[in-house]
Design a protein around this motif. Structure first.
Motif, PDB file in Angstrom:
ATOM      1  N   THR A   1       0.833  -1.201   0.000  1.00 28.44           N
ATOM      2  CA  THR A   1       0.000   0.000   0.000  1.00 28.44           C
ATOM      3  C   THR A   1       0.868   1.252   0.000  1.00 28.44           C
ATOM      4  N   GLY A   2       1.961   1.223   0.743  1.00 35.36           N
ATOM      5  CA  GLY A   2       2.878   2.356   0.804  1.00 35.36           C
ATOM      6  C   GLY A   2       3.523   2.658  -0.535  1.00 35.36           C
ATOM      7  N   MET A   3       3.540   1.678  -1.425  1.00 41.07           N
ATOM      8  CA  MET A   3       4.096   1.883  -2.764  1.00 41.07           C
ATOM      9  C   MET A   3       2.988   2.148  -3.786  1.00 41.07           C
ATOM     10  N   GLY A   4       1.764   2.359  -3.296  1.00 38.98           N
ATOM     11  CA  GLY A   4       0.648   2.614  -4.202  1.00 38.98           C
ATOM     12  C   GLY A   4       0.147   1.369  -4.910  1.00 38.98           C
ATOM     13  N   SER A   5       0.338   0.206  -4.290  1.00 45.41           N
ATOM     14  CA  SER A   5      -0.107  -1.047  -4.890  1.00 45.41           C
ATOM     15  C   SER A   5      -0.790  -1.906  -3.830  1.00 45.41           C
ATOM     16  N   GLN A   6      -0.948  -3.178  -4.096  1.00 46.60           N
ATOM     17  CA  GLN A   6      -1.522  -4.116  -3.137  1.00 46.60           C
ATOM     18  C   GLN A   6      -0.848  -5.460  -3.327  1.00 46.60           C
ATOM     19  N   LEU A   7      -1.024  -6.353  -2.360  1.00 48.34           N
ATOM     20  CA  LEU A   7      -0.548  -7.715  -2.553  1.00 48.34           C
ATOM     21  C   LEU A   7      -1.235  -8.302  -3.782  1.00 48.34           C
ATOM     22  N   VAL A   8      -0.521  -9.117  -4.521  1.00 49.52           N
ATOM     23  CA  VAL A   8      -1.025  -9.635  -5.788  1.00 49.52           C
ATOM     24  C   VAL A   8      -2.282 -10.491  -5.594  1.00 49.52           C
ATOM     25  N   VAL A   9      -3.202 -10.335  -6.532  1.00 50.46           N
ATOM     26  CA  VAL A   9      -4.425 -11.126  -6.596  1.00 50.46           C
ATOM     27  C   VAL A   9      -4.316 -11.999  -7.843  1.00 50.46           C
ATOM     28  N   ILE A  10      -4.464 -13.301  -7.662  1.00 45.21           N
ATOM     29  CA  ILE A  10      -4.293 -14.258  -8.765  1.00 45.21           C
ATOM     30  C   ILE A  10      -5.658 -14.876  -9.073  1.00 45.21           C
ATOM     31  N   THR A  11      -6.152 -14.611 -10.266  1.00 45.70           N
ATOM     32  CA  THR A  11      -7.489 -15.096 -10.615  1.00 45.70           C
ATOM     33  C   THR A  11      -7.516 -15.971 -11.859  1.00 45.70           C
ATOM     34  N   SER A  12      -6.342 -16.304 -12.380  1.00 47.82           N
ATOM     35  CA  SER A  12      -6.326 -17.143 -13.581  1.00 47.82           C
ATOM     36  C   SER A  12      -5.066 -18.006 -13.611  1.00 47.82           C
ATOM     37  N   LYS A  13      -5.138 -19.065 -14.393  1.00 50.45           N
ATOM     38  CA  LYS A  13      -3.987 -19.942 -14.578  1.00 50.45           C
ATOM     39  C   LYS A  13      -2.842 -19.178 -15.230  1.00 50.45           C
TER      40      LYS A  13
ATOM     41  N   THR B   1       2.877 -14.293  11.111  1.00 56.39           N
ATOM     42  CA  THR B   1       4.111 -13.753  11.690  1.00 56.39           C
ATOM     43  C   THR B   1       5.365 -14.333  11.039  1.00 56.39           C
ATOM     44  N   THR B   2       5.182 -15.242  10.094  1.00 59.38           N
ATOM     45  CA  THR B   2       6.321 -15.845   9.404  1.00 59.38           C
ATOM     46  C   THR B   2       6.906 -14.829   8.423  1.00 59.38           C
ATOM     47  N   LYS B   3       8.226 -14.731   8.396  1.00 61.41           N
ATOM     48  CA  LYS B   3       8.901 -13.793   7.492  1.00 61.41           C
ATOM     49  C   LYS B   3       9.040 -14.403   6.101  1.00 61.41           C
ATOM     50  N   HIS B   4       8.480 -13.727   5.120  1.00 56.68           N
ATOM     51  CA  HIS B   4       8.578 -14.132   3.718  1.00 56.68           C
ATOM     52  C   HIS B   4       8.701 -12.867   2.879  1.00 56.68           C
ATOM     53  N   HIS B   5       9.060 -13.047   1.622  1.00 56.76           N
ATOM     54  CA  HIS B   5       8.994 -11.949   0.663  1.00 56.76           C
ATOM     55  C   HIS B   5       7.532 -11.702   0.352  1.00 56.76           C
ATOM     56  N   ARG B   6       7.261 -10.701  -0.484  1.00 54.49           N
ATOM     57  CA  ARG B   6       5.885 -10.414  -0.887  1.00 54.49           C
ATOM     58  C   ARG B   6       5.880 -10.077  -2.363  1.00 54.49           C
ATOM     59  N   ILE B   7       4.719 -10.232  -2.993  1.00 52.05           N
ATOM     60  CA  ILE B   7       4.543  -9.821  -4.383  1.00 52.05           C
ATOM     61  C   ILE B   7       3.446  -8.778  -4.401  1.00 52.05           C
ATOM     62  N   CYS B   8       3.806  -7.575  -4.857  1.00 54.66           N
ATOM     63  CA  CYS B   8       2.833  -6.473  -4.974  1.00 54.66           C
ATOM     64  C   CYS B   8       2.485  -6.304  -6.444  1.00 54.66           C
ATOM     65  N   GLU B   9       1.296  -5.768  -6.672  1.00 54.68           N
ATOM     66  CA  GLU B   9       0.905  -5.446  -8.053  1.00 54.68           C
ATOM     67  C   GLU B   9       0.270  -4.075  -8.091  1.00 54.68           C
TER      68      GLU B   9
ATOM     69  N   PHE C   1       6.662 -16.338  -0.969  1.00 52.96           N
ATOM     70  CA  PHE C   1       6.164 -15.009  -1.288  1.00 52.96           C
ATOM     71  C   PHE C   1       4.701 -14.867  -0.882  1.00 52.96           C
ATOM     72  N   TYR C   2       4.419 -13.896  -0.027  1.00 51.84           N
ATOM     73  CA  TYR C   2       3.032 -13.609   0.328  1.00 51.84           C
ATOM     74  C   TYR C   2       2.269 -13.123  -0.895  1.00 51.84           C
ATOM     75  N   ILE C   3       1.014 -13.591  -1.020  1.00 50.03           N
ATOM     76  CA  ILE C   3       0.084 -13.068  -2.006  1.00 50.03           C
ATOM     77  C   ILE C   3      -1.116 -12.512  -1.241  1.00 50.03           C
ATOM     78  N   GLY C   4      -2.045 -11.900  -1.937  1.00 48.99           N
ATOM     79  CA  GLY C   4      -3.143 -11.184  -1.285  1.00 48.99           C
ATOM     80  C   GLY C   4      -4.345 -12.013  -0.904  1.00 48.99           C
TER      81      GLY C   4
END
Length: 108
Positions: free
Chosen positions: A8-20, A100-108, A41-44
């Protein structure tokens, strides 16, 4: 929450995956990345209540367009966030984890 705030701080959100196609694209990008392969990697996708999954942007969750690993979501107490599990080589690579687990994240 930290990953969502970071996006959100980068003007985006965690990625939303709706298709193959989106799942294939992200899985390929991760495989080609130079990040250590041990990271996930965290997703939304999250669950406020047990087994009631929802996307951060309120896109309806569609179980037929989900890419859970075998045995996931495991519905273990407090595992209410979703990561792309990098070591998994198939497209079905989502795993539910505690927030609370530390992972990377994917923003879109």
């Amino acid at each position: 929450a930290e990953s969502a705030q970071n996006c959100t701080g980068m003007g985006s959100q965690l990625v939303v995956i709706t298709s193959k196609a989106e799942q294939e694209f992200l899985s390929e990008q991760i495989r080609q990345s130079k990040e250590p392969k041990a990271y996930n990697f965290y997703i939304g996708l999250f669950a406020e209540q047990d087994d009631q999954w929802q996307w951060v942007d309120k896109t309806p969750y569609n179980a037929t367009a989900a890419f859970w690993r075998k045995g996931e979501p495991s519905n273990i107490v407090d595992e209410n966030c979703t990561v792309i599990h990098v070591p998994e080589v198939t497209l079905n690579n989502w795993n539910d984890v505690i927030p609370t687990t530390k992972h990377h994240r994917i923003c879109e």
